[in-house]
Design an enzyme around this catalytic site. Structure first.
Site, PDB file in Angstrom:
ATOM      1  N   ALA A  64      -4.146   4.116  -7.357  1.00 16.09           N
ATOM      2  CA  ALA A  64      -5.413   4.818  -7.544  1.00 16.09           C
ATOM      3  C   ALA A  64      -6.549   3.802  -7.586  1.00 16.09           C
ATOM      4  O   ALA A  64      -6.407   2.721  -8.153  1.00 16.09           O
ATOM      5  CB  ALA A  64      -5.374   5.615  -8.842  1.00 16.09           C
ATOM      6  N   GLY A 110       0.229   4.561  -8.078  1.00 13.83           N
ATOM      7  CA  GLY A 110       0.103   5.864  -7.435  1.00 13.83           C
ATOM      8  C   GLY A 110       0.618   5.883  -6.016  1.00 13.83           C
ATOM      9  O   GLY A 110       1.024   6.935  -5.507  1.00 13.83           O
ATOM     10  N   GLU A 113       4.228   6.539  -6.418  1.00 17.07           N
ATOM     11  CA  GLU A 113       4.376   7.934  -6.823  1.00 17.07           C
ATOM     12  C   GLU A 113       4.134   8.871  -5.632  1.00 17.07           C
ATOM     13  O   GLU A 113       4.787   9.907  -5.506  1.00 17.07           O
ATOM     14  CB  GLU A 113       3.404   8.235  -7.965  1.00 17.07           C
ATOM     15  CG  GLU A 113       3.768   7.501  -9.254  1.00 17.07           C
ATOM     16  CD  GLU A 113       2.647   7.477 -10.273  1.00 17.07           C
ATOM     17  OE1 GLU A 113       2.930   7.621 -11.472  1.00 17.07           O
ATOM     18  OE2 GLU A 113       1.464   7.310  -9.879  1.00 17.07           O
ATOM     19  N   GLU A 133       0.812  -0.523 -13.759  1.00 15.47           N
ATOM     20  CA  GLU A 133      -0.244   0.053 -14.609  1.00 15.47           C
ATOM     21  C   GLU A 133      -0.438  -0.692 -15.929  1.00 15.47           C
ATOM     22  O   GLU A 133      -1.570  -0.822 -16.422  1.00 15.47           O
ATOM     23  CB  GLU A 133       0.063   1.535 -14.888  1.00 15.47           C
ATOM     24  CG  GLU A 133      -0.183   2.466 -13.714  1.00 15.47           C
ATOM     25  CD  GLU A 133       1.004   2.576 -12.777  1.00 15.47           C
ATOM     26  OE1 GLU A 133       0.976   3.452 -11.901  1.00 15.47           O
ATOM     27  OE2 GLU A 133       1.963   1.782 -12.923  1.00 15.47           O
TER      28      GLU A 133
END
Length: 257
Positions: A64, A110, A113, A133
């Site tokens: 992200a 992300g 993911e 993260e």
């Protein structure tokens, strides 16, 4: 214009990340575009398979875009950024069409993911997977600690999420997360998609529903979709609709059309 595009190649659709200046990192606009594309694909009977790709970059997807969420307050971060991303990724994972992801470079946070939402994944030999993260003071928010656990198991997810270790293509393949390692993942993914289009589209869709129900991927919806598919071709269903339209009591026969 969003940096996530939908292209058509006959019966195959391509979802392409196209934000190379930011290592194909997700923005809010990209999430919203992905959701709109999923809605369009779900309604399109001509699409038989979906390939997920990314523009050439050092990363398939770096996750992200930090600048998109860094200034959000805690409640907006949790309510909107995390929940919206999670909802959109779930939408892609539960698409009725089979999906193949071509991981041509690193997939972090992300991005990993996102790749995890696909039914099948192909990975370049030099690509790696990671959940970094914790290095910026947050935790995985788009199913990294949930869907990913089911796919590769708790120990490997802990290696990435707690210790920051990168997972090689070879380890990902050994763990079953990646179906193939290919020098050209895009070519390999499209080849898989072409093979899928030769199968029974309905059989592939129902098999996906059954497997998702078994692993608790939207299990309640999958079970009800399968049940609805069984009841739909019956004479009782047709009689029930006809009786409703005629404003009379139905006369059910218990037979199938």
């Amino acid at each position: 214009m969003s940096a996530l595009h939908l292209f058509r190649h006959g019966a195959i659709a391509e979802l392409k990340l196209d934000n190379p200046a930011k290592l194909n990192a997700f923005t809010l606009d990209m999430l919203r575009a992905l959701e709109a594309h999923c809605d369009e694909l779900e309604r399109d009977a001509s699409t038989r398979a979906v390939v997920i790709t990314a523009a050439e970059s050092k990363a398939f997807c770096a996750g992200a875009d930090i600048l998109e969420w860094a200034e959000l307050g805690p409640f907006d971060f949790a309510r909107h950024w995390v929940r919206e991303g999670h909802r959109v990724f779930d939408r892609l994972a539960r698409l009725s069409k089979p999906t193949v992801a071509a991981i041509g470079a690193h997939a972090f946070g992300g991005g990993l993911e996102f790749a995890a939402t696909a039914d099948i994944r192909v990975m370049a030999p030099g690509a790696t997977l990671a959940l970094p993260e914790a290095s910026v003071g947050i935790v995985p928010g788009w199913s990294g600690t949930q869907r990913l656990i089911r796919l590769i198991g708790e120990p490997m997810v802990k290696e990435m999420a707690l210790f920051g270790r990168r997972i090689s293509a070879e380890r990902a393949h050994a763990a079953g997360f990646v179906a193939d390692i290919a020098e050209d993942p895009n070519e390999a993914a499209f080849d898989m998609a072409h093979k899928l289009t030769a199968k029974s589209g309905r059989a592939v869709e129902v098999a996906k529903y059954m497997i998702h129900a078994a692993v608790n991927e939207d299990r309640s919806a999958m079970i009800e979709a399968l049940g609805s598919g069984m009841i739909s071709p019956t004479d009782d269903r047709n009689e029930g609709v006809a009786a409703f339209k005629d404003k009379r009591k139905p006369n059910f026969s218990g037979t199938q059309s």
